[in-house]
Design a protein around this motif. Structure first.
Motif, PDB file in Angstrom:
ATOM      1  N   LYS A   7     -48.403  27.880  17.476  1.00  0.00           N
ATOM      2  CA  LYS A   7     -47.546  26.607  16.978  1.00  0.00           C
ATOM      3  C   LYS A   7     -46.002  27.520  16.776  1.00  0.00           C
ATOM      4  O   LYS A   7     -45.320  27.413  15.610  1.00  0.00           O
ATOM      5  N   THR A   8     -45.426  27.992  17.863  1.00  0.00           N
ATOM      6  CA  THR A   8     -44.170  28.466  17.740  1.00  0.00           C
ATOM      7  C   THR A   8     -43.165  27.492  18.259  1.00  0.00           C
ATOM      8  O   THR A   8     -43.411  26.507  19.059  1.00  0.00           O
ATOM      9  N   GLY A   9     -41.798  27.784  18.037  1.00  0.00           N
ATOM     10  CA  GLY A   9     -40.612  26.882  18.593  1.00  0.00           C
ATOM     11  C   GLY A   9     -39.525  27.784  18.439  1.00  0.00           C
ATOM     12  O   GLY A   9     -39.377  28.896  17.818  1.00  0.00           O
ATOM     13  N   ILE A  10     -38.656  27.310  19.151  1.00  0.00           N
ATOM     14  CA  ILE A  10     -37.053  27.906  19.104  1.00  0.00           C
ATOM     15  C   ILE A  10     -36.116  26.996  18.498  1.00  0.00           C
ATOM     16  O   ILE A  10     -36.066  25.718  18.695  1.00  0.00           O
ATOM     17  N   ILE A  11     -35.477  27.616  17.475  1.00  0.00           N
ATOM     18  CA  ILE A  11     -34.388  27.065  16.795  1.00  0.00           C
ATOM     19  C   ILE A  11     -33.049  27.369  17.394  1.00  0.00           C
ATOM     20  O   ILE A  11     -32.632  28.479  17.506  1.00  0.00           O
ATOM     21  N   VAL A  12     -32.362  26.337  17.825  1.00  0.00           N
ATOM     22  CA  VAL A  12     -31.012  26.665  18.635  1.00  0.00           C
ATOM     23  C   VAL A  12     -29.925  26.352  17.433  1.00  0.00           C
ATOM     24  O   VAL A  12     -29.746  25.024  17.113  1.00  0.00           O
ATOM     25  N   ILE A  13     -29.546  27.254  16.689  1.00  0.00           N
ATOM     26  CA  ILE A  13     -28.850  27.297  15.344  1.00  0.00           C
ATOM     27  C   ILE A  13     -27.586  26.660  15.596  1.00  0.00           C
ATOM     28  O   ILE A  13     -27.245  25.728  14.622  1.00  0.00           O
ATOM     29  N   HIS A  14     -26.826  26.775  16.589  1.00  0.00           N
ATOM     30  CA  HIS A  14     -25.736  26.024  16.660  1.00  0.00           C
ATOM     31  C   HIS A  14     -25.728  24.430  17.086  1.00  0.00           C
ATOM     32  O   HIS A  14     -24.720  23.739  16.966  1.00  0.00           O
ATOM     33  N   PRO A  17     -28.095  20.069  12.609  1.00  0.00           N
ATOM     34  CA  PRO A  17     -27.186  19.240  12.093  1.00  0.00           C
ATOM     35  C   PRO A  17     -26.641  19.869  10.635  1.00  0.00           C
ATOM     36  O   PRO A  17     -27.265  20.602  10.207  1.00  0.00           O
ATOM     37  N   ARG A  18     -25.308  19.205  10.475  1.00  0.00           N
ATOM     38  CA  ARG A  18     -24.855  20.205   9.096  1.00  0.00           C
ATOM     39  C   ARG A  18     -25.477  19.433   7.923  1.00  0.00           C
ATOM     40  O   ARG A  18     -24.815  18.299   7.478  1.00  0.00           O
ATOM     41  N   THR A  19     -26.431  19.889   7.434  1.00  0.00           N
ATOM     42  CA  THR A  19     -27.200  19.510   6.199  1.00  0.00           C
ATOM     43  C   THR A  19     -27.548  20.343   5.313  1.00  0.00           C
ATOM     44  O   THR A  19     -27.540  21.553   5.894  1.00  0.00           O
ATOM     45  N   PRO A  20     -27.650  20.043   3.892  1.00  0.00           N
ATOM     46  CA  PRO A  20     -28.095  21.352   3.168  1.00  0.00           C
ATOM     47  C   PRO A  20     -29.389  22.045   3.640  1.00  0.00           C
ATOM     48  O   PRO A  20     -29.651  23.052   3.262  1.00  0.00           O
ATOM     49  N   LYS A  21     -30.247  20.982   4.058  1.00  0.00           N
ATOM     50  CA  LYS A  21     -31.526  21.767   4.767  1.00  0.00           C
ATOM     51  C   LYS A  21     -31.412  22.834   5.574  1.00  0.00           C
ATOM     52  O   LYS A  21     -32.174  23.691   5.650  1.00  0.00           O
ATOM     53  N   THR A  22     -30.356  22.720   6.357  1.00  0.00           N
ATOM     54  CA  THR A  22     -30.267  23.570   7.641  1.00  0.00           C
ATOM     55  C   THR A  22     -29.324  24.570   7.200  1.00  0.00           C
ATOM     56  O   THR A  22     -29.130  25.568   8.127  1.00  0.00           O
ATOM     57  N   ARG A  23     -28.563  24.573   5.887  1.00  0.00           N
ATOM     58  CA  ARG A  23     -27.568  25.535   5.653  1.00  0.00           C
ATOM     59  C   ARG A  23     -28.000  27.041   5.778  1.00  0.00           C
ATOM     60  O   ARG A  23     -27.150  27.954   6.457  1.00  0.00           O
ATOM     61  N   TRP A  24     -29.136  27.494   5.447  1.00  0.00           N
ATOM     62  CA  TRP A  24     -29.624  28.841   5.561  1.00  0.00           C
ATOM     63  C   TRP A  24     -29.890  29.346   6.803  1.00  0.00           C
ATOM     64  O   TRP A  24     -29.381  30.258   7.310  1.00  0.00           O
ATOM     65  N   PHE A  25     -30.136  28.509   7.876  1.00  0.00           N
ATOM     66  CA  PHE A  25     -30.389  28.832   9.343  1.00  0.00           C
ATOM     67  C   PHE A  25     -29.018  28.858   9.778  1.00  0.00           C
ATOM     68  O   PHE A  25     -28.446  29.702  10.467  1.00  0.00           O
ATOM     69  N   ARG A  26     -27.969  28.044   9.463  1.00  0.00           N
ATOM     70  CA  ARG A  26     -26.687  28.006  10.095  1.00  0.00           C
ATOM     71  C   ARG A  26     -25.929  29.250   9.544  1.00  0.00           C
ATOM     72  O   ARG A  26     -25.055  29.787  10.108  1.00  0.00           O
ATOM     73  N   ILE A  27     -26.011  29.810   8.124  1.00  0.00           N
ATOM     74  CA  ILE A  27     -25.667  30.971   7.749  1.00  0.00           C
ATOM     75  C   ILE A  27     -26.103  32.291   8.746  1.00  0.00           C
ATOM     76  O   ILE A  27     -25.331  33.149   8.863  1.00  0.00           O
ATOM     77  N   LEU A  28     -27.300  32.296   9.147  1.00  0.00           N
ATOM     78  CA  LEU A  28     -27.575  33.151  10.229  1.00  0.00           C
ATOM     79  C   LEU A  28     -26.980  33.066  11.705  1.00  0.00           C
ATOM     80  O   LEU A  28     -27.212  33.815  12.446  1.00  0.00           O
TER      81      LEU A  28
END
Length: 141
Positions: A7-14, A17-28
Motif C-alpha cells: 500500500k504505497t503512494g506518492i505524495i506530491v507536496i507542492h 491543499p493548504r490546510t492545517p492537516k497538510t502543514r507538516w508535509f508542506r514544511i518538508l
C-alpha cells in the motif's frame, strides 16, 4: 514495482491543499511551498497548542542545517527564514525565565516575612502572592 500488499503512494507536496492537516508535509517541501507553510506557523496565535512545539522543531532544524559542512543554497534560504522564529523562541524562553525568577524572588521575600511572623495580609499585599501560596510557603517552615 512494489507488491500491492505494501500500500504505497506518492505524495506530491507542492500539490497538497493548504490546510492545517497538510502543514507538516508542506514544511518538508521546497521553496515557496515550504516558505508558505512556515509562514502559516508564524501566523498561529500565541496560545495555539501546536505553535510552541512547532517552533521548537523548526529551531532544531535550523541548528541542524547550520551544523552541516556544506550548506546548500536552498538550505541557506531556509535558515534565513527560520532565524526570526528561532529568535522568537529564545525571547519567549528568556521571558519565561524572568517570570519564574520574579516568582521565586517573591516567594523568598515572603518566606523571610513569614519567619518574622508578619501578618499574611501584609505579606500578600507586599509580594502579590495570594493566601493559598502563602499558606503553602508557611507549611515549609
Amino acid at each position: 514495482m512494489l507488491p500491492s500488499a505494501q500500500k504505497t503512494g506518492i505524495i506530491v507536496i507542492h500539490r497538497l491543499p493548504r490546510t492545517p492537516k497538510t502543514r507538516w508535509f508542506r514544511i518538508l517541501g521546497k521553496e515557496g511551498v515550504q516558505r508558505r507553510a512556515i509562514e502559516e506557523v508564524t501566523e498561529l496565535p500565541q496560545g495555539h497548542p501546536y505553535r510552541q512545539s512547532t517552533l521548537e522543531l523548526l529551531g532544531n532544524l535550523k541548528v541542524t542545517l547550520e551544523s552541516q559542512a556544506n550548506i546548500q543554497p536552498e538550505d541557506r534560504d531556509l535558515i534565513m527564514q527560520l532565524s526570526p522564529l528561532y529568535l522568537e523562541k529564545i525571547q519567549a524562553a528568556k521571558q519565561e525565565g524572568k517570570q519564574e525568577g520574579k516568582q521565586e524572588d517573591r516567594q523568598e521575600i515572603a518566606l523571610r516575612m513569614l519567619r518574622k511572623n508578619m501578618p499574611l495580609e501584609t505579606i500578600a499585599e507586599l509580594t502579590e502572592l495570594n493566601t493559598e501560596q502563602l499558606q503553602a510557603l508557611q507549611s515549609q517552615l
